[in-house]
Design an enzyme around this catalytic site. Structure first.
Site, PDB file in Angstrom:
ATOM      1  N   LYS A  66       1.236  -0.978  -0.241  1.00  0.00           N
ATOM      2  CA  LYS A  66      -0.150   0.271  -0.239  1.00  0.00           C
ATOM      3  C   LYS A  66       0.452   1.026   0.479  1.00  0.00           C
ATOM      4  CE  LYS A  66      -4.022  -1.959   2.691  1.00  0.00           C
ATOM      5  NZ  LYS A  66      -4.982  -2.141   3.238  1.00  0.00           N
ATOM      6  N   ASP A 101     -10.135   2.467   2.030  1.00  0.00           N
ATOM      7  CA  ASP A 101     -10.363   1.262   3.549  1.00  0.00           C
ATOM      8  C   ASP A 101     -10.712   1.900   4.701  1.00  0.00           C
ATOM      9  OD1 ASP A 101      -8.990  -1.132   2.801  1.00  0.00           O
ATOM     10  OD2 ASP A 101      -6.842  -0.256   2.750  1.00  0.00           O
TER      11      ASP A 101
END
Ligand code: ATR
Length: 264
Positions: A66, A101
Site C-alpha cells: 500500500k 479502507d
C-alpha cells in the site's frame, strides 16, 4: 469490451476480492474481468507496469504494497493523501491513487453493524499500515474521542500527530470505557493477545478486528469480557464496493455479497 482489474499483493492466493468483484459486476451489469496478481516483494512497480501495458484498468492493492502504491500514484485522492497509503489504483490519463479502507470500515460499522460513530469514543489499536488507512475516516465520521494505542508508543504518537483530535497511548496506559475498540495490529495473526487493561472492554463495547475469518485472541478476550465482537469481513466488502465505484462510477449493493461470504 471486457476491462481488466486485479488485486495485487504478496501473498494473495486466498484473497476473496475476485469473488466479490465478480458478484458486483454481475449485479450491476458491468463487463469486467478481475484476477489475482502475486507480485514479488521487490517487484511491485514492474508488475504494475506490465499489467498497465497489457491494458489493465485498475488494481486493488493489499499487503505489503500500500505504501509502494502511494509512491507509484501520479495523482492522489484527499483520503489517500491523508492515509499516506493507497489500496485502489485507477489507470486513467494519469495514475490515480485512492484509499477506500477507511470508508469501508466506517460503512461496515455504521450501516452493517448499526453503530453510529458520531460522539462515540473509539480505541484504535495499532499504528501500522492497517491503522493509518482508517484514522481520517473515523475522525470525519465524527467520533468524539479517538485514541491510537500501539506497542511502540512512538509510532502511535507519530500517527496521531498527523491528525487533529487523535490522541496516542501505550497499551498499559489506556483508560476506557470505549464504545468501539478496533484491532488494526498484526497481533491476532499469531494468536498472541494484546495486553489491554480491563477498563477497555466492557459489555456495551463493540470489539472489531480488521482481520477476517479468524477468531483472534483479541476477539476471544473481548467475548470473555462480554463485548460484542465482529471480524473485518464487512470492511473488506465495503472497501471493495467503494473501489468498484471509483473504477466504474456505479455503486454496487453489498448486503447479499456479505451474506454470501458469511454463508448466509
Ligand atoms: P500493517 O500494515 O499490517 O499494519 P505493520 O506496519 O507492520 O503492518 O504494523 C503492524 C502493527 O501490528 C503495528 O502496530 C505493530 O506494533 P509495533 O508498531 O509496536 O510493532 C503491531 N503488532 C504486531 N505484532 C504485535 C504483537 N505481537 N503485539 C502487539 N502489537 C503487535
Amino acid at each position: 469490451m471486457t476491462e481488466r482489474y486485479a488485486v495485487i499483493g504478496h501473498p494473495v492466493g486466498h484473497s476473496k476480492s475476485p469473488w466479490i468483484h465478480a458478484r458486483f459486476a454481475q449485479a450491476t451489469g458491468q463487463d469486467i474481468a478481475y484476477d489475482r496478481i502475486d507480485a514479488p516483494l521487490d517487484g511491485f512497480e514492474r508488475t504494475v507496469d506490465a499489467f498497465r501495458a497489457a491494458g489493465g484498468r485498475g488494481l486493488n492493492v493489499t499487503l505489503p504494497f500500500k505504501q509502494a502504491a502511494f509512491r507509484y500514484s501520479q495523482e492522489l485522492s484527499e483520503r489517500a493523501r491523508r492515509a499516506q497509503a493507497v489500496n485502489t489504483l485507477a489507470f486513467r490519463e494519469r495514475i490515480y491513487g485512492d484509499n477506500t479502507d477507511g470508508v469501508g470500515l466506517v460503512r461496515d460499522l455504521e450501516i452493517n453493524l448499526s453503530r453510529r460513530l458520531a460522539a462515540t469514543a473509539v480505541l484504535l489499536m495499532g499504528a501500522g499500515g492497517a491503522a493509518q488507512g482508517v484514522v481520517g475516516a473515523l475522525l470525519e465520521a465524527g467520533v468524539a474521542r479517538l485514541v491510537i494505542a500501539n506497542r511502540t508508543v512512538q509510532r502511535a504518537e507519530a500517527l496521531a500527530a498527523r491528525f487533529p483530535r487523535a490522541a496516542a497511548s501505550g497499551y498499559g496506559e489506556v483508560r476506557g470505557p470505549f464504545d468501539i475498540v478496533i484491532n488494526a495490529t498484526a497481533a491476532g495473526l499469531d494468536g498472541e493477545a494484546l495486553a489491554l487493561p480491563g477498563s477497555v472492554l466492557a459489555s456495551g463495547t463493540l470489539a472489531y478486528d480488521m482481520v477476517y475469518g479468524r477468531d483472534t485472541a483479541f476477539l476471544q478476550a473481548a467475548r470473555a469480557a462480554g463485548a460484542r465482537t465482529c471480524d473485518g469481513l464487512g470492511m473488506l466488502v465495503e472497501q471493495a464496493a467503494e473501489s468498484f465505484f471509483v473504477w466504474r462510477g456505479v455503486r454496487p449493493a453489498t448486503r447479499d455479497v456479505l451474506d454470501g461470504l458469511r454463508g448466509g
